[in-house]
Design an enzyme around this catalytic site. Structure first.
Site, PDB file in Angstrom:
ATOM      1  N   LYS A 116      -9.191  39.443  10.634  1.00 55.37           N
ATOM      2  CA  LYS A 116      -8.300  38.754  11.565  1.00 55.37           C
ATOM      3  C   LYS A 116      -8.318  39.373  12.964  1.00 55.37           C
ATOM      4  CE  LYS A 116      -5.135  37.114   8.009  1.00 55.37           C
ATOM      5  NZ  LYS A 116      -5.232  35.687   7.765  1.00 55.37           N
ATOM      6  N   GLU A 200       1.691  40.276  15.896  1.00 51.59           N
ATOM      7  CA  GLU A 200       1.654  39.164  16.841  1.00 51.59           C
ATOM      8  C   GLU A 200       3.016  38.483  16.875  1.00 51.59           C
ATOM      9  OE1 GLU A 200      -1.519  36.788  15.167  1.00 51.59           O
ATOM     10  OE2 GLU A 200      -0.135  35.639  13.938  1.00 51.59           O
ATOM     11  N   ASN A 235       3.772  30.198   2.034  1.00 55.97           N
ATOM     12  CA  ASN A 235       2.488  30.154   2.735  1.00 55.97           C
ATOM     13  C   ASN A 235       1.387  29.482   1.937  1.00 55.97           C
ATOM     14  OD1 ASN A 235       3.487  31.583   5.034  1.00 55.97           O
ATOM     15  ND2 ASN A 235       3.385  33.438   3.812  1.00 55.97           N
ATOM     16  N   GLU A 275      -7.816  27.262  11.796  1.00 51.09           N
ATOM     17  CA  GLU A 275      -6.374  27.079  11.602  1.00 51.09           C
ATOM     18  C   GLU A 275      -5.631  27.490  12.868  1.00 51.09           C
ATOM     19  OE1 GLU A 275      -5.844  27.472   6.818  1.00 51.09           O
ATOM     20  OE2 GLU A 275      -5.311  29.252   7.979  1.00 51.09           O
ATOM     21  N   GLU A 292      -6.735  31.685  12.274  1.00 51.09           N
ATOM     22  CA  GLU A 292      -7.914  32.223  11.601  1.00 51.09           C
ATOM     23  C   GLU A 292      -8.885  31.067  11.364  1.00 51.09           C
ATOM     24  OE1 GLU A 292      -7.630  33.400   7.559  1.00 51.09           O
ATOM     25  OE2 GLU A 292      -6.240  31.809   7.001  1.00 51.09           O
ATOM     26  N   ASN A 294     -11.427  29.490   8.447  1.00 53.45           N
ATOM     27  CA  ASN A 294     -11.889  29.520   7.066  1.00 53.45           C
ATOM     28  C   ASN A 294     -13.305  28.979   7.029  1.00 53.45           C
ATOM     29  OD1 ASN A 294      -9.520  30.612   6.038  1.00 53.45           O
ATOM     30  ND2 ASN A 294      -8.558  28.603   5.866  1.00 53.45           N
TER      31      ASN A 294
HETATM   32  P1  ADP Z   1      -3.781  33.547   5.428  1.00 59.45           P
HETATM   33  O1  ADP Z   1      -5.071  34.247   5.700  1.00 59.45           O
HETATM   34  O2  ADP Z   1      -2.974  34.246   4.400  1.00 59.45           O
HETATM   35  O3  ADP Z   1      -3.967  32.080   5.210  1.00 59.45           O
HETATM   36  P2  ADP Z   1      -2.737  32.891   8.068  1.00 59.45           P
HETATM   37  O4  ADP Z   1      -2.859  33.801   9.232  1.00 59.45           O
HETATM   38  O5  ADP Z   1      -3.612  31.695   8.024  1.00 59.45           O
HETATM   39  O6  ADP Z   1      -2.930  33.748   6.758  1.00 59.45           O
HETATM   40  O7  ADP Z   1      -1.232  32.441   7.925  1.00 59.45           O
HETATM   41  C1  ADP Z   1      -0.741  31.714   6.812  1.00 59.45           C
HETATM   42  C2  ADP Z   1       0.534  30.979   7.183  1.00 59.45           C
HETATM   43  O8  ADP Z   1       1.546  31.875   7.691  1.00 59.45           O
HETATM   44  C3  ADP Z   1       0.370  29.957   8.288  1.00 59.45           C
HETATM   45  O9  ADP Z   1      -0.050  28.727   7.780  1.00 59.45           O
HETATM   46  C4  ADP Z   1       1.760  29.895   8.869  1.00 59.45           C
HETATM   47  O10 ADP Z   1       2.572  29.090   8.042  1.00 59.45           O
HETATM   48  C5  ADP Z   1       2.261  31.312   8.762  1.00 59.45           C
HETATM   49  N1  ADP Z   1       2.028  32.108   9.999  1.00 59.45           N
HETATM   50  C6  ADP Z   1       1.027  32.974  10.196  1.00 59.45           C
HETATM   51  N2  ADP Z   1       1.106  33.549  11.418  1.00 59.45           N
HETATM   52  C7  ADP Z   1       2.169  33.013  12.036  1.00 59.45           C
HETATM   53  C8  ADP Z   1       2.773  33.207  13.329  1.00 59.45           C
HETATM   54  N3  ADP Z   1       2.293  34.050  14.227  1.00 59.45           N
HETATM   55  N4  ADP Z   1       3.872  32.491  13.624  1.00 59.45           N
HETATM   56  C9  ADP Z   1       4.391  31.631  12.710  1.00 59.45           C
HETATM   57  N5  ADP Z   1       3.879  31.419  11.492  1.00 59.45           N
HETATM   58  C10 ADP Z   1       2.773  32.099  11.134  1.00 59.45           C
HETATM   59  P1  ADP Z   2      -6.982  26.011   1.904  1.00 63.19           P
HETATM   60  O1  ADP Z   2      -6.673  26.630   3.236  1.00 63.19           O
HETATM   61  O2  ADP Z   2      -8.337  25.463   1.760  1.00 63.19           O
HETATM   62  O3  ADP Z   2      -5.917  25.092   1.434  1.00 63.19           O
HETATM   63  P2  ADP Z   2      -5.915  27.965   0.118  1.00 63.19           P
HETATM   64  O4  ADP Z   2      -5.264  29.007   0.968  1.00 63.19           O
HETATM   65  O5  ADP Z   2      -5.058  27.062  -0.658  1.00 63.19           O
HETATM   66  O6  ADP Z   2      -7.007  27.216   0.963  1.00 63.19           O
HETATM   67  O7  ADP Z   2      -6.923  28.698  -0.853  1.00 63.19           O
HETATM   68  C1  ADP Z   2      -8.059  28.038  -1.371  1.00 63.19           C
HETATM   69  C2  ADP Z   2      -8.499  28.713  -2.605  1.00 63.19           C
HETATM   70  O8  ADP Z   2      -8.894  30.031  -2.338  1.00 63.19           O
HETATM   71  C3  ADP Z   2      -7.449  28.767  -3.669  1.00 63.19           C
HETATM   72  O9  ADP Z   2      -8.085  28.548  -4.886  1.00 63.19           O
HETATM   73  C4  ADP Z   2      -6.904  30.178  -3.553  1.00 63.19           C
HETATM   74  O10 ADP Z   2      -6.441  30.614  -4.800  1.00 63.19           O
HETATM   75  C5  ADP Z   2      -8.135  30.932  -3.104  1.00 63.19           C
HETATM   76  N1  ADP Z   2      -7.833  32.047  -2.209  1.00 63.19           N
HETATM   77  C6  ADP Z   2      -7.339  31.988  -0.963  1.00 63.19           C
HETATM   78  N2  ADP Z   2      -7.234  33.215  -0.437  1.00 63.19           N
HETATM   79  C7  ADP Z   2      -7.655  34.063  -1.378  1.00 63.19           C
HETATM   80  C8  ADP Z   2      -7.802  35.486  -1.449  1.00 63.19           C
HETATM   81  N3  ADP Z   2      -7.479  36.271  -0.449  1.00 63.19           N
HETATM   82  N4  ADP Z   2      -8.281  36.018  -2.583  1.00 63.19           N
HETATM   83  C9  ADP Z   2      -8.625  35.238  -3.606  1.00 63.19           C
HETATM   84  N5  ADP Z   2      -8.525  33.895  -3.599  1.00 63.19           N
HETATM   85  C10 ADP Z   2      -8.052  33.316  -2.506  1.00 63.19           C
HETATM   86 MG    MG Z   3      -4.705  30.644   6.510  1.00 61.28          MG
END
Ligand code: ADP
Ligand code: ADP
Ligand code: MG
Length: 693
Positions: A116, A200, A235, A275, A292, A294
């Site tokens: 990240k 952040e 989340n 995202e 981030e 994906n």
């Molecule tokens: P992950 O790798 O676990 O998906 P993300 O950085 O994509 O982590 O964040 C997952 C969720 O957390 C986002 O979809 C949002 O709902 C919330 N989130 C993350 N960062 C922020 C932020 N700076 N402000 C508000 N919500 C956040």
């Molecule tokens: P999307 O953003 O595509 O909706 P999700 O956050 O729901 O993705 O995750 C997609 C898939 O990846 C799910 O099957 C979840 O269990 C798996 N996944 C997401 N993050 C991780 C992680 N850090 N470690 C293992 N599995 C993960």
């Molecule tokens: Mg995410």
């Protein structure tokens, strides 16, 4: 083009990839663990290879076994799906070394976006808005406090290597930072082997909006519009849609161009998702920030497919084979509206506890409910599951179900609790929501708990319908948990009429069976229907082809529908209102499930109803002295022993099921009389763990 590909995944996404490959005339190889030997993805593929035992670490996560499987079957390329190995650079590298194509992005793009802190630096350099904050690794709590104050509260502390909602903490003040900083570091280290943490700004009124990008190996990169995924629980996404009700054409262009610039900066090709977090309180639409990227196909990709007509898996395969994208940015369609609801094996009525077991009934809505209704009426059975993209020429609302389970199959504790994805499409958002709600009414699942009622309630919620979303929606709207969607008077009246007809049909059938008392079943034409605690008086007058129903002395309702004892689904038309109701006989009464709630219904003739007041109420045995296992799972920790005093809210035991730790807490203060299980025990549902005095 490849002649044969291997799909390094399971469940719905493996089935999804196989369907497209088949359509393209490409042979497919499935891989499976022992738990999945008879899974649909194995049966759909042309060939299959066993990887190993059920745990993912011993099967789906073993790169070397997958490469061996490719060699054994002469598969030329691998599609990784999502999760598992999809975002592991080591896997992409190992495939490359073995001369097998990876149907995904280049290895260096996966690496660049896997971290990240590094990806934010890259995004910032590529001209993408990033969430204001400190893009460095923070060593001490003192330093964290200072940085948090500089940024301004609230802030998010995040593990740089985090993912899946893990390793993230919100801080509203200095105290939160002092308490949470070290814990975030530890979580990063324990879950991802990396303790770097950055801070952040927490974006308020946050909406999660993401951009689908698609690139080829010849430098062409497109954005395929946005998806909004703000409806999340912990989340984890629950409902997604395309387009976003918040995004204007100008905003779409601004977001899309920034995300393409980022993809270009890392030499991206294949499908990927950027995202963004958007400040929903700023109507200018300019407050969007990179979260981030994906570097894989996303769970919610179907809503993009439904609104663009582009099959993303096909494009990924073509790009991996070296083809050029045949589309220019101006030609990317945005047609109508699509909504995806994730059907999870969990019990929304019991705090969303995960559920495992056998799917004794599994009948997804086969087609659009309007089609179901018609086919029910004419008694023609509807054919199989929906496939991939349909012609975008058709403006009729439609349903697509992406799943990888089957009736009689098992939802095991080893993998993700997602059973299926229900995707609707219609020309407008309103119609797409209506279509999804109707399809959920027809979604038949038995044997395990599911969140269908909760999904329906969310889709019917006035705030959802108004498009007024934030990632806090579920927490804000269901602070006390979920207890079924509210039913209005018209729905209750319709259910009363239907219940009376169901009972009449059932009793009439029973009376025809030999040896039964041949009494006229309904000596009285008037029945009392009790729904929950509310009583309705219903008079039914059958006529050839339907029934007239009078509820509580109101206007006669014309009810047309065909239900026979044994049918689980009742599709009826009541004065033009279409109702799809799931019917289950429960003891003397019925459970009627529709529109996001299960209603307990009892129908009795009026003269008997009059006597009901004299009945002694059956008191269920008092089980509150016992802590019962809420689901099958492993008792990982028992925090108490005989003689201990516990306070309300105090953790008593931890049960692990479906990759989730569930902390069981005391409901009130009490003293432990005895423990009935010990750490390491496998628990059945409702098994006693602790007995209180
Ligand atoms: P992950 O790798 O676990 O998906 P993300 O950085 O994509 O982590 O964040 C997952 C969720 O957390 C986002 O979809 C949002 O709902 C919330 N989130 C993350 N960062 C922020 C932020 N700076 N402000 C508000 N919500 C956040
Ligand atoms: P999307 O953003 O595509 O909706 P999700 O956050 O729901 O993705 O995750 C997609 C898939 O990846 C799910 O099957 C979840 O269990 C798996 N996944 C997401 N993050 C991780 C992680 N850090 N470690 C293992 N599995 C993960
Ligand atoms: Mg995410």
């Amino acid at each position: 083009m490849f002649k044969k590909i291997l799909i390094a995944n399971r469940g719905e996404i493996a089935c999804r990839v196989i369907r497209t490959a088949k359509r393209m005339g490409i042979k497919t190889v499935a891989v499976y663990s022992d738990a999945d030997a008879r899974a649909p993805h194995v049966r759909m593929a042309d060939e299959s290879v066993r990887l190993g035992p059920a745990p993912a670490a011993e099967s789906y996560l073993k790169a070397e076994l997958i490469i061996d499987a490719c060699k054994a079957t002469k598969a030329e390329a691998v599609h990784p799906g999502y999760g598992f190995l999809s975002e592991r650079t080591s896997f992409a590298k190992a495939l490359d070394k073995a001369g097998i194509a990876f149907i995904g992005p280049p290895e260096k793009a996966i690496a660049a976006m896997g971290d990240k802190i590094e990806s934010k630096k890259l995004a910032s350099k590529a001209g993408v808005n990033v969430v204001p904050g400190y893009l460095g690794d923070i060593a001490t709590t003192e330093e964290a406090v200072k940085i948090a104050k500089d940024i301004g509260f609230p802030v998010m502390m995040k593990a740089s290597a985090g993912g899946g909602g893990k390793g993230m903490r919100l801080a509203y003040n200095e105290k939160d930072v002092r308490e949470g900083f070290e814990a975030t570091k530890r979580e990063g280290l324990n879950s991802f082997g990396d303790d770097r943490v950055f801070i952040e700004k927490f974006i308020e009124d946050p909406r999660h909006i993401e951009i689908q990008v698609l690139g080829d190996k010849h430098g062409n990169i497109l954005y395929l519009n946005e998806r909004e995924c703000s409806i999340q629980r912990r989340n984890q996404k629950v409902i997604e849609e395309a387009p976003s009700p918040f995004v204007t054409p100008e905003m779409r262009k601004a977001m899309g161009e920034q995300c393409v610039a980022l993809a270009r900066a890392v030499g991206y090709h294949s499908a990927g998702t950027v995202e963004l977090i958007v400040n929903g309180a700023d109507p200018s639409g300019k407050s969007f920030y990179f979260l981030e990227m994906n570097t894989r196909l996303q769970v919610e990709h179907p809503v993009t497919e439904e609104t663009t007509g582009i099959d993303l898996v096909e494009q990924m395969i073509r790009v991996a084979a070296g083809e050029k994208l045949k589309l220019a940015q101006e030609d990317v369609p945005l047609n109508g509206w699509s909504i995806e609801a994730r059907v999870y094996a969990e019990d929304p009525y019991r705090g969303f506890l995960p559920s495992t077991g056998r799917l004794t009934t599994y009948r997804p809505p086969a087609q659009s409910p309007s089609v179901i209704a018609r086919s029910e009426a004419t008694k023609q059975s509807s054919s199989g599951k929906s496939g991939l993209l349909r012609s975008a020429r058709n403006d009729e609302p439609r349903i697509r179900v992406d799943d990888g389970v089957y009736e009689g199959g098992e939802v095991s504790m080893f993998y993700d609790p997602m059973i299926a994805k229900l995707i609707s499409w219609a020309p407008t958002r309103e119609a797409a929501i209506d279509e999804a709600v109707a399809a959920l009414d027809a979604f038949q699942l038995d044997g395990i708990s599911d969140n269908v009622d909760f999904l329906s309630a969310l889709l019917q919620h006035p705030r959802f319908r108004a498009g007024n979303l934030t990632t806090g929606f579920i927490a804000e709207e269901y602070p006390e948990g979920f207890h079924g969607a509210p039913a209005d008077e018209q729905l209750l009246g319709d259910l009363a009429a239907l219940a009376a007809i169901v009972e009449l049909t059932y009793e009439t059938r029973a009376a025809l069976i030999d040896g039964q008392l041949g009494q006229p079943v309904f000596p009285e034409a008037v029945q009392v229907v009790r729904i929950g605690k509310q009583d309705f008086t219903v008079a039914i007058a059958p006529y050839d082809g339907g029934n007239l129903a009078i509820v509580d002395g109101g206007e006669a309702i014309d009810v047309v529908g065909d239900w026979q004892p044994g049918d689980k689904l009742l599709v009826a038309d009541l004065d033009g209102r279409s109702r799809i109701v799931q019917v289950a006989k429960r003891g003397r009464g019925w459970t009627l499930t529709t529109r996001g709630a299960a209603h307990r219904v009892v129908v009795v003739p009026r003269h008997i109803a009059a006597l009901a007041g004299h009945m002694i109420e059956k008191v269920p045995p008092d089980m509150s002295r016992f802590l019962l296992a809420p689901m099958p799972g492993l008792l990982t920790r028992l925090e108490v022993q005989a003689g201990d005093k516990v306070e309300a809210g105090q953790p008593v035991a931890v049960v692990e099921a479906m990759k989730m730790e569930n902390i069981l807490r005391a409901e009130k203060s009490a003293t432990v009389k005895a423990t009935a299980a010990k750490a390491g025990d496998s628990l059945a549902v409702d098994q006693v763990i602790v007995e209180f005095e």
